[in-house]
Design a protein around this motif. Sequence first.
Motif, short mmCIF file in Angstrom:
data_model
loop_
_atom_site.label_atom_id
_atom_site.label_comp_id
_atom_site.label_asym_id
_atom_site.label_seq_id
_atom_site.Cartn_x
_atom_site.Cartn_y
_atom_site.Cartn_z
N ILE A 231 25.87 156.28 -13.30
CA ILE A 231 26.77 157.80 -13.48
C ILE A 231 25.92 158.50 -14.74
CG2 ILE A 231 28.95 156.79 -12.95
CD1 ILE A 231 29.84 156.72 -15.66
N ASP A 232 26.27 159.93 -14.67
CA ASP A 232 25.57 160.65 -15.69
C ASP A 232 26.76 162.03 -15.86
OD1 ASP A 232 24.66 162.55 -13.87
OD2 ASP A 232 23.45 160.89 -13.22
N TRP A 233 26.19 162.72 -16.88
CA TRP A 233 27.25 164.09 -17.11
C TRP A 233 26.88 164.87 -15.70
CZ3 TRP A 233 31.37 166.00 -18.82
CH2 TRP A 233 31.47 167.13 -18.82
N GLN A 234 25.83 165.09 -15.36
CA GLN A 234 25.53 165.92 -14.08
C GLN A 234 26.46 165.58 -13.25
OE1 GLN A 234 21.54 166.04 -12.78
NE2 GLN A 234 21.93 167.65 -11.27
N GLN A 235 26.69 164.58 -12.81
CA GLN A 235 27.63 164.08 -11.77
C GLN A 235 28.90 164.08 -12.24
OE1 GLN A 235 28.16 159.74 -11.54
NE2 GLN A 235 28.07 159.75 -9.19
N GLN A 236 29.39 163.61 -13.37
CA GLN A 236 30.64 163.35 -13.84
C GLN A 236 31.41 164.84 -14.23
OE1 GLN A 236 32.53 160.23 -13.90
NE2 GLN A 236 31.04 159.90 -12.66
N LEU A 239 34.19 166.24 -12.20
CA LEU A 239 35.63 165.43 -11.99
C LEU A 239 36.38 166.07 -12.98
CD1 LEU A 239 34.50 161.77 -11.52
CD2 LEU A 239 34.98 163.42 -10.03
N LEU A 240 36.09 167.06 -13.87
CA LEU A 240 36.91 167.81 -15.02
C LEU A 240 37.90 168.62 -14.09
CD1 LEU A 240 34.44 168.81 -17.63
CD2 LEU A 240 36.17 166.97 -18.04
N PRO A 241 39.24 168.46 -14.26
CA PRO A 241 40.18 169.39 -13.70
C PRO A 241 40.10 170.73 -14.03
CG PRO A 241 41.28 168.06 -15.27
CD PRO A 241 39.96 167.52 -15.38
N PRO A 242 40.07 171.88 -13.06
CA PRO A 242 39.84 173.11 -13.72
C PRO A 242 41.26 173.72 -14.45
CG PRO A 242 40.57 172.93 -11.26
CD PRO A 242 40.39 171.69 -11.82
N ARG A 243 40.80 174.53 -15.44
CA ARG A 243 42.06 175.04 -16.40
C ARG A 243 42.63 176.15 -15.89
NH1 ARG A 243 42.08 174.72 -22.98
NH2 ARG A 243 42.03 172.41 -22.09
N ARG A 244 43.72 176.02 -15.47
CA ARG A 244 44.48 177.25 -14.91
C ARG A 244 44.52 178.45 -15.81
NH1 ARG A 244 47.00 175.83 -9.85
NH2 ARG A 244 47.14 173.76 -9.50
N ARG A 245 44.72 179.62 -15.36
CA ARG A 245 44.80 180.80 -16.04
C ARG A 245 46.10 180.83 -16.68
NH1 ARG A 245 40.47 182.15 -17.33
NH2 ARG A 245 39.87 180.03 -17.01
N GLY A 515 29.75 176.16 -13.96
CA GLY A 515 29.20 175.60 -12.71
C GLY A 515 30.35 175.28 -11.72
N ALA A 516 31.28 175.01 -12.18
CA ALA A 516 32.46 174.79 -11.24
C ALA A 516 33.02 175.91 -10.68
CB ALA A 516 33.76 174.13 -12.00
N ALA A 517 32.93 177.03 -11.32
CA ALA A 517 33.30 178.55 -11.02
C ALA A 517 32.41 178.92 -9.76
CB ALA A 517 33.44 179.53 -12.19
#
Length: 528
Positions: A231-236, A239-245, A515-517
């Motif tokens: 595993i690495d940060w690029q992959q993991q 999995l961070l939950p998005p922060r709602r507005r 990246g998630a956005a």
Amino acid sequence: MTRALPDRQQLPRALYRAAQVRALDQAAIEQEGVGAEALMERAGAAAFSVLRARWPQAGSIVVLAGAGNNGGDGYVLARLAHQHRLGVRLLTLGEHEHLSGPALAAARAYRDAGGSVEPFTRLPPDAELIVDALLGTGLERPVTGRWADAVAQCNAARAPVLALDMPSGLHADSGRVLGVALEAAVTISFIGLKCGLFTGRGPDHCGEVCFDALRVPALIYASEIPAARRIDWQQQQRLLPPRRRSAHKGALGFVLLVGGDAGMSGAPRLAGEAALRTGAGRVAIATHPAHAAVLNLSRPELMVQGIAEPDAAEAASATAPEAALDHALSRASVVALGPGLGQGAWGQALYQRVLAADLPLVLDADGLNLLAQAPQRREHWVLTPHPGEAARLLDSSVAEVEADRLGAVRQLQARYGGVVVLKGAGSLIQGPGPRPSALCIDGNPGMASAGMGDVLTGIIAALLGQGLEPVLAAEVGVCLHAAAGDRAAKPGERGLIASDLIAALQPLLGLAERGAAERGADRQAERR
């Protein structure tokens, strides 16, 4: 397909023990009709392709060949090098008169092509490149005698080494050195990546790792559950939950850090600030009153409460440490216990009170040492031992832990429950159930300095507080911690300190959010 010196992110995620790879090899032969000689030809050709890509100017090559299949791979490579008009000297160790099967066929093909064979006595001084085809993956006993002499000469030589499957002397499953091990510049692994390439002493001896599946059909791999996964940060980070507005601090976790006996204020401070920088909504520290005010002044975002020394005269009063801690525990959603805690009366009193509260818990440092004195099992905690603490928890030695890190992390989880992070080069994470161990490939040796574990404790606690399940909080947290170490080490590894990692956390998390956005925007565009 062979990739010469691939980006490490492109290597397979699955890691196997040597016996599993042999089973995959055998399954390809029996179920798919892939001949053993064909597999050996593919291995030698893949290794030669890497050799040419990595050292295109090399004109003088020494191949050290053992008497098994690893030596057979070396014969194939030597034949191809000879056919490409490179200068090749093949030096043998072992009982080559007893060669059999595909290795014997490879040796005959090399001789038929005009290649010469010599017994090893010493390395030629003009070698531009050494190919290690001595021992491979089956080694279980220390390397001695002429074999040890050959490895030592390779390590002392100026020429770089290409190792086939595993550097000779390195245990394929655990990454431990069996007496002496060759130090390769590049290692090419066949059919399945071996665990020992990435844990224990593996990173010291393997150099850059390449991989070739030798065209073994994908269906064959379904027969073996990987022993571990990279595993690495690029992959993991995905999995961070998005922060709602609409997010507010009450929805992002209240992390309580308990520790910091007199003279040890730095540990909870590092853990607390790491928790804040990882996005915890609120962070409090319950610590020794001698430095409570200083911690609050130096980082005002931290809520700090001094917890008095226990005293027999006030054991039943509201000011006893057990009672003084209750208010903080009643507000906390997750507790991190251990940084700077000590093992004296003060630390033991706080330790017992925190465990009695039965909250989600990250246990580290002296919290682990106290657990070793009175073992118990829980299912909703995360334990983060380094090898010394792991040895105490298992009633063994550091050498035994490091000799089989995968086995050690599994033993720890089986004995103590929850999720276990065994820190070190190639940190391992083991959760409950059949899920293979996770092995983090990020990080660098600059992180071998005081306080790094305290930062990791704060990171994992913050992720737990933000709603990640314990095993995911541990895996994401370990990779974030390691990636922060890599980012902070860009000016240089030597002199890296724990505070440098904390400064790198917010930029890394910001990149992950962007990246998630972008991925979310791409999905929206696809739906249109």
